[in-house]
Design a protein around this motif. Structure first.
Motif, PDB file in Angstrom:
ATOM      1  N   MET A  18       0.827  -1.200   0.000  1.00 10.21           N
ATOM      2  CA  MET A  18       0.000   0.000   0.000  1.00 10.21           C
ATOM      3  C   MET A  18       0.867   1.259   0.000  1.00 10.21           C
ATOM      4  SD  MET A  18      -3.099  -1.060   2.593  1.00 10.21           S
ATOM      5  CE  MET A  18      -3.808   0.582   2.498  1.00 10.21           C
ATOM      6  N   GLN A  19       1.931   1.247   0.785  1.00 14.38           N
ATOM      7  CA  GLN A  19       2.819   2.408   0.855  1.00 14.38           C
ATOM      8  C   GLN A  19       3.518   2.653  -0.481  1.00 14.38           C
ATOM      9  OE1 GLN A  19       3.194   4.642   3.116  1.00 14.38           O
ATOM     10  NE2 GLN A  19       5.244   5.528   2.940  1.00 14.38           N
ATOM     11  N   SER A  20       3.969   1.584  -1.128  1.00 13.15           N
ATOM     12  CA  SER A  20       4.736   1.747  -2.367  1.00 13.15           C
ATOM     13  C   SER A  20       3.883   2.280  -3.503  1.00 13.15           C
ATOM     14  CB  SER A  20       5.386   0.419  -2.772  1.00 13.15           C
ATOM     15  OG  SER A  20       4.408  -0.543  -3.117  1.00 13.15           O
ATOM     16  N   GLY A  21       2.575   2.070  -3.433  1.00 11.83           N
ATOM     17  CA  GLY A  21       1.690   2.594  -4.464  1.00 11.83           C
ATOM     18  C   GLY A  21       1.364   4.059  -4.300  1.00 11.83           C
ATOM     19  N   VAL A  22       1.764   4.630  -3.166  1.00  9.99           N
ATOM     20  CA  VAL A  22       1.417   6.020  -2.836  1.00  9.99           C
ATOM     21  C   VAL A  22       2.644   6.912  -2.726  1.00  9.99           C
ATOM     22  CG1 VAL A  22       0.357   7.488  -1.053  1.00  9.99           C
ATOM     23  CG2 VAL A  22      -0.703   5.303  -1.666  1.00  9.99           C
ATOM     24  N   VAL A  23       3.734   6.391  -2.161  1.00  5.35           N
ATOM     25  CA  VAL A  23       4.935   7.192  -1.885  1.00  5.35           C
ATOM     26  C   VAL A  23       6.150   6.513  -2.522  1.00  5.35           C
ATOM     27  CG1 VAL A  23       6.414   8.155  -0.094  1.00  5.35           C
ATOM     28  CG2 VAL A  23       3.951   7.982   0.293  1.00  5.35           C
ATOM     29  N   ILE A  51       5.222  16.109 -12.203  1.00  7.37           N
ATOM     30  CA  ILE A  51       5.460  14.844 -11.506  1.00  7.37           C
ATOM     31  C   ILE A  51       5.558  15.086 -10.003  1.00  7.37           C
ATOM     32  CG2 ILE A  51       7.183  13.039 -11.091  1.00  7.37           C
ATOM     33  CD1 ILE A  51       7.766  13.059 -14.108  1.00  7.37           C
ATOM     34  N   THR A  52       6.343  16.064  -9.592  1.00  8.09           N
ATOM     35  CA  THR A  52       6.497  16.320  -8.155  1.00  8.09           C
ATOM     36  C   THR A  52       5.201  16.843  -7.541  1.00  8.09           C
ATOM     37  OG1 THR A  52       7.490  18.482  -8.683  1.00  8.09           O
ATOM     38  CG2 THR A  52       8.997  16.653  -8.231  1.00  8.09           C
ATOM     39  N   ILE A  57       0.475  15.506  -4.024  1.00 12.69           N
ATOM     40  CA  ILE A  57      -0.962  15.296  -3.851  1.00 12.69           C
ATOM     41  C   ILE A  57      -1.247  13.860  -3.406  1.00 12.69           C
ATOM     42  CG2 ILE A  57      -3.178  15.179  -5.061  1.00 12.69           C
ATOM     43  CD1 ILE A  57      -2.094  17.474  -6.860  1.00 12.69           C
ATOM     44  N   ALA A  58      -0.574  12.891  -4.061  1.00 11.65           N
ATOM     45  CA  ALA A  58      -0.776  11.478  -3.718  1.00 11.65           C
ATOM     46  C   ALA A  58      -0.412  11.221  -2.259  1.00 11.65           C
ATOM     47  CB  ALA A  58       0.057  10.589  -4.636  1.00 11.65           C
ATOM     48  N   GLY A  59       0.708  11.798  -1.809  1.00  9.50           N
ATOM     49  CA  GLY A  59       1.133  11.592  -0.434  1.00  9.50           C
ATOM     50  C   GLY A  59       0.193  12.214   0.574  1.00  9.50           C
ATOM     51  N   LYS A  60      -0.261  13.431   0.293  1.00 11.02           N
ATOM     52  CA  LYS A  60      -1.140  14.130   1.228  1.00 11.02           C
ATOM     53  C   LYS A  60      -2.519  13.478   1.314  1.00 11.02           C
ATOM     54  CE  LYS A  60       1.031  18.681   0.702  1.00 11.02           C
ATOM     55  NZ  LYS A  60       0.884  20.040   0.120  1.00 11.02           N
ATOM     56  N   LYS A  61      -3.030  13.013   0.193  1.00  8.39           N
ATOM     57  CA  LYS A  61      -4.372  12.419   0.164  1.00  8.39           C
ATOM     58  C   LYS A  61      -4.352  10.899   0.308  1.00  8.39           C
ATOM     59  CE  LYS A  61      -6.641  16.076  -2.477  1.00  8.39           C
ATOM     60  NZ  LYS A  61      -7.601  16.384  -3.557  1.00  8.39           N
ATOM     61  N   ILE A  63      -3.476   8.570  -1.879  1.00  6.97           N
ATOM     62  CA  ILE A  63      -4.099   7.944  -3.043  1.00  6.97           C
ATOM     63  C   ILE A  63      -2.986   7.465  -3.986  1.00  6.97           C
ATOM     64  CG2 ILE A  63      -6.255   9.241  -2.900  1.00  6.97           C
ATOM     65  CD1 ILE A  63      -5.139  11.180  -4.966  1.00  6.97           C
ATOM     66  N   PRO A  64      -3.281   6.533  -4.888  1.00  4.50           N
ATOM     67  CA  PRO A  64      -2.245   6.025  -5.784  1.00  4.50           C
ATOM     68  C   PRO A  64      -1.581   7.153  -6.578  1.00  4.50           C
ATOM     69  CG  PRO A  64      -4.180   4.632  -5.899  1.00  4.50           C
ATOM     70  CD  PRO A  64      -4.561   5.826  -5.081  1.00  4.50           C
ATOM     71  N   LEU A  65      -0.269   7.062  -6.737  1.00  5.95           N
ATOM     72  CA  LEU A  65       0.480   8.098  -7.443  1.00  5.95           C
ATOM     73  C   LEU A  65       0.367   7.962  -8.960  1.00  5.95           C
ATOM     74  CD1 LEU A  65       3.402   6.695  -8.502  1.00  5.95           C
ATOM     75  CD2 LEU A  65       3.822   6.750  -6.047  1.00  5.95           C
ATOM     76  N   CYS A  66      -0.162   6.837  -9.425  1.00  2.00           N
ATOM     77  CA  CYS A  66      -0.402   6.633 -10.856  1.00  2.00           C
ATOM     78  C   CYS A  66      -1.646   5.774 -11.017  1.00  2.00           C
ATOM     79  CB  CYS A  66       0.801   5.959 -11.513  1.00  2.00           C
ATOM     80  SG  CYS A  66       0.570   5.626 -13.290  1.00  2.00           S
ATOM     81  N   GLN A  67      -2.406   6.029 -12.092  1.00  2.71           N
ATOM     82  CA  GLN A  67      -3.617   5.238 -12.320  1.00  2.71           C
ATOM     83  C   GLN A  67      -3.283   3.785 -12.638  1.00  2.71           C
ATOM     84  OE1 GLN A  67      -4.513   4.042 -15.586  1.00  2.71           O
ATOM     85  NE2 GLN A  67      -2.713   4.884 -16.596  1.00  2.71           N
ATOM     86  N   ASP A  68      -2.103   3.534 -13.244  1.00  7.73           N
ATOM     87  CA  ASP A  68      -1.649   2.157 -13.447  1.00  7.73           C
ATOM     88  C   ASP A  68      -0.926   1.717 -12.182  1.00  7.73           C
ATOM     89  OD1 ASP A  68      -0.619  -0.271 -14.131  1.00  7.73           O
ATOM     90  OD2 ASP A  68       0.395   0.409 -15.948  1.00  7.73           O
ATOM     91  N   THR A  69      -1.638   1.012 -11.331  1.00  8.47           N
ATOM     92  CA  THR A  69      -1.061   0.578 -10.057  1.00  8.47           C
ATOM     93  C   THR A  69      -0.255  -0.713 -10.177  1.00  8.47           C
ATOM     94  OG1 THR A  69      -3.210  -0.395  -9.530  1.00  8.47           O
ATOM     95  CG2 THR A  69      -2.731   1.770  -8.606  1.00  8.47           C
ATOM     96  N   GLY A  70      -0.128  -1.215 -11.392  1.00 12.22           N
ATOM     97  CA  GLY A  70       0.867  -2.231 -11.675  1.00 12.22           C
ATOM     98  C   GLY A  70       0.464  -3.670 -11.383  1.00 12.22           C
ATOM     99  N   MET A  71       1.340  -4.555 -11.843  1.00 13.66           N
ATOM    100  CA  MET A  71       1.287  -5.978 -11.507  1.00 13.66           C
ATOM    101  C   MET A  71       2.393  -6.224 -10.497  1.00 13.66           C
ATOM    102  SD  MET A  71       1.312  -9.223 -14.107  1.00 13.66           S
ATOM    103  CE  MET A  71       0.773 -10.849 -13.541  1.00 13.66           C
ATOM    104  N   VAL A  72       2.095  -6.938  -9.430  1.00 12.55           N
ATOM    105  CA  VAL A  72       3.062  -7.109  -8.343  1.00 12.55           C
ATOM    106  C   VAL A  72       4.066  -8.208  -8.689  1.00 12.55           C
ATOM    107  CG1 VAL A  72       3.363  -7.693  -5.906  1.00 12.55           C
ATOM    108  CG2 VAL A  72       1.386  -6.328  -6.636  1.00 12.55           C
ATOM    109  N   ILE A  73       5.340  -7.873  -8.513  1.00 15.86           N
ATOM    110  CA  ILE A  73       6.433  -8.827  -8.672  1.00 15.86           C
ATOM    111  C   ILE A  73       7.131  -8.940  -7.325  1.00 15.86           C
ATOM    112  CG2 ILE A  73       8.575  -9.385  -9.891  1.00 15.86           C
ATOM    113  CD1 ILE A  73       7.641  -7.478 -12.128  1.00 15.86           C
ATOM    114  N   LEU A  74       7.282 -10.149  -6.815  1.00 17.68           N
ATOM    115  CA  LEU A  74       7.902 -10.366  -5.509  1.00 17.68           C
ATOM    116  C   LEU A  74       9.113 -11.292  -5.636  1.00 17.68           C
ATOM    117  CD1 LEU A  74       4.713 -10.980  -3.316  1.00 17.68           C
ATOM    118  CD2 LEU A  74       6.020  -8.840  -3.552  1.00 17.68           C
ATOM    119  N   PHE A  75      10.207 -10.905  -4.996  1.00 13.79           N
ATOM    120  CA  PHE A  75      11.386 -11.757  -4.838  1.00 13.79           C
ATOM    121  C   PHE A  75      11.439 -12.163  -3.368  1.00 13.79           C
ATOM    122  CE2 PHE A  75      12.261  -9.670  -8.760  1.00 13.79           C
ATOM    123  CZ  PHE A  75      13.132 -10.481  -9.469  1.00 13.79           C
ATOM    124  N   VAL A  76      11.213 -13.444  -3.107  1.00 15.01           N
ATOM    125  CA  VAL A  76      11.068 -13.943  -1.738  1.00 15.01           C
ATOM    126  C   VAL A  76      12.272 -14.806  -1.386  1.00 15.01           C
ATOM    127  CG1 VAL A  76       9.601 -15.238  -0.153  1.00 15.01           C
ATOM    128  CG2 VAL A  76       8.559 -13.927  -2.022  1.00 15.01           C
TER     129      VAL A  76
END
Length: 281
Positions: A18-23, A51-52, A57-61, A63-76
């Motif tokens: 959730m944090q990475s999608g906003v900040v 961009i800045t 705005i995304a950080g203050k509200k 909300i996602p910083l981009c409308q394409d919130t991506g496909m998640v890739i995880l290295f475990v």
């Protein structure tokens, strides 16, 4: 042996997604600010300012910083002396992704079948997961929220061994030049060199997990990262593809041994929204 409850994995991973999608990470923010300082007044500087402003705005509200919130890739990376108690680890990872996208109001962007009917999964599942094992009892999860405007510009080159360093540079620069403004520059480039075709692609994603100031430990490859970055920025594509001094914020390389007859090179292109995450338990 050390025991870790599945809930102790789920909560920090969900929060990190959730944090990475906003900040954005601090190093990317600093990279964007550096690009602003170095850019001349004009369209590219205007793009960087937008961009800045968008990030603020995304950080203050929250909300996602981009409308394409991506496909998640995880290295475990799983410690060999670690036991995870409760739900199977993969089930925990899936639940963290699903709940993060639901609670964060992130767009669900994954389709169940890539070709046949392309029905949206409705929960952004499944993530792409790579597993490996480590000595000790730690669990380290690193990841990306990978947008596809930039992903569609990624490339794999199966070079000849005799092509050498200059052809590697030429191939990467050609991928960026061909992409133009499509991947929302300034981009971050992950480059995988060696292995097989598929493993080079994996390495290129792994390279994107490094911070901008984390250069390759081998001076040869550190110099290669800098040379590629300089040549990419010399293309003049610029922020937003409108022309300018900064076409890329950083270049990261990962390498692996390969066959005597090959020189695989994979280029993963990421936009300025370099949404990385990492938890260590």
């Amino acid at each position: 042996m050390r025991t870790l409850k599945s809930q102790e994995v789920y909560i920090p991973l969900k929060d990190a997604i959730m944090q990475s999608g906003v900040v954005l990470p601090d190093d990317i923010l600093l990279g964007i600010e550096k690009a602003k300082r170095e850019e001349e007044d004009g369209p590219a500087l205007s793009v960087l300012k937008h961009i800045t402003d968008n990030l603020s705005i995304a950080g203050k509200k929250h909300i996602p910083l981009c409308q394409d919130t991506g496909m998640v890739i995880l290295f475990v990376s799983i410690g060999q002396e670690l036991i995870i108690e409760g739900d199977p680890l993969e089930k925990v990872l899936y639940r963290a992704v699903e709940d993060a996208y639901e609670k964060g109001l992130f767009r669900k962007s994954v389709v169940e079948d890539p070709l046949k009917d392309r029905k949206n999964s409705g929960n952004n599942l499944p993530p792409v997961i790579y597993y490996d094992f480590l000595p000790g009892d730690r669990l380290i999860i690193k990841g990306l929220l990978k947008g596809f405007g930039s992903e569609n510009c990624s490339r794999v080159f199966m070079l000849k061994p005799t092509d050498g360093r200059e052809k590697v540079i030429e191939s990467v620069v050609s991928a960026v030049r061909d992409a133009g403004g499509a991947p929302c520059p300034p981009v971050v480039l992950g480059i995988g060199i060696g292995g097989t075709m598929d493993y080079a692609a994996k390495l290129s994603k792994k390279a994107l997990l490094r911070k901008l100031d984390q250069h390759h430990p081998d001076p040869y490859y550190s110099d290669l990262e800098k040379e590629i970055l300089d040549q990419v920025n010399a293309t003049g594509i610029g922020s937003g593809g409108v022309g300018g001094k900064t076409s890329a914020l950083g270049v990261k390389i990962e390498k692996f041994p390969t066959h005597i007859a090959g020189l695989p090179v994979a280029v993963s292109v990421n936009c300025w929204a370099d949404r990385r995450l990492e938890i260590s338990l």
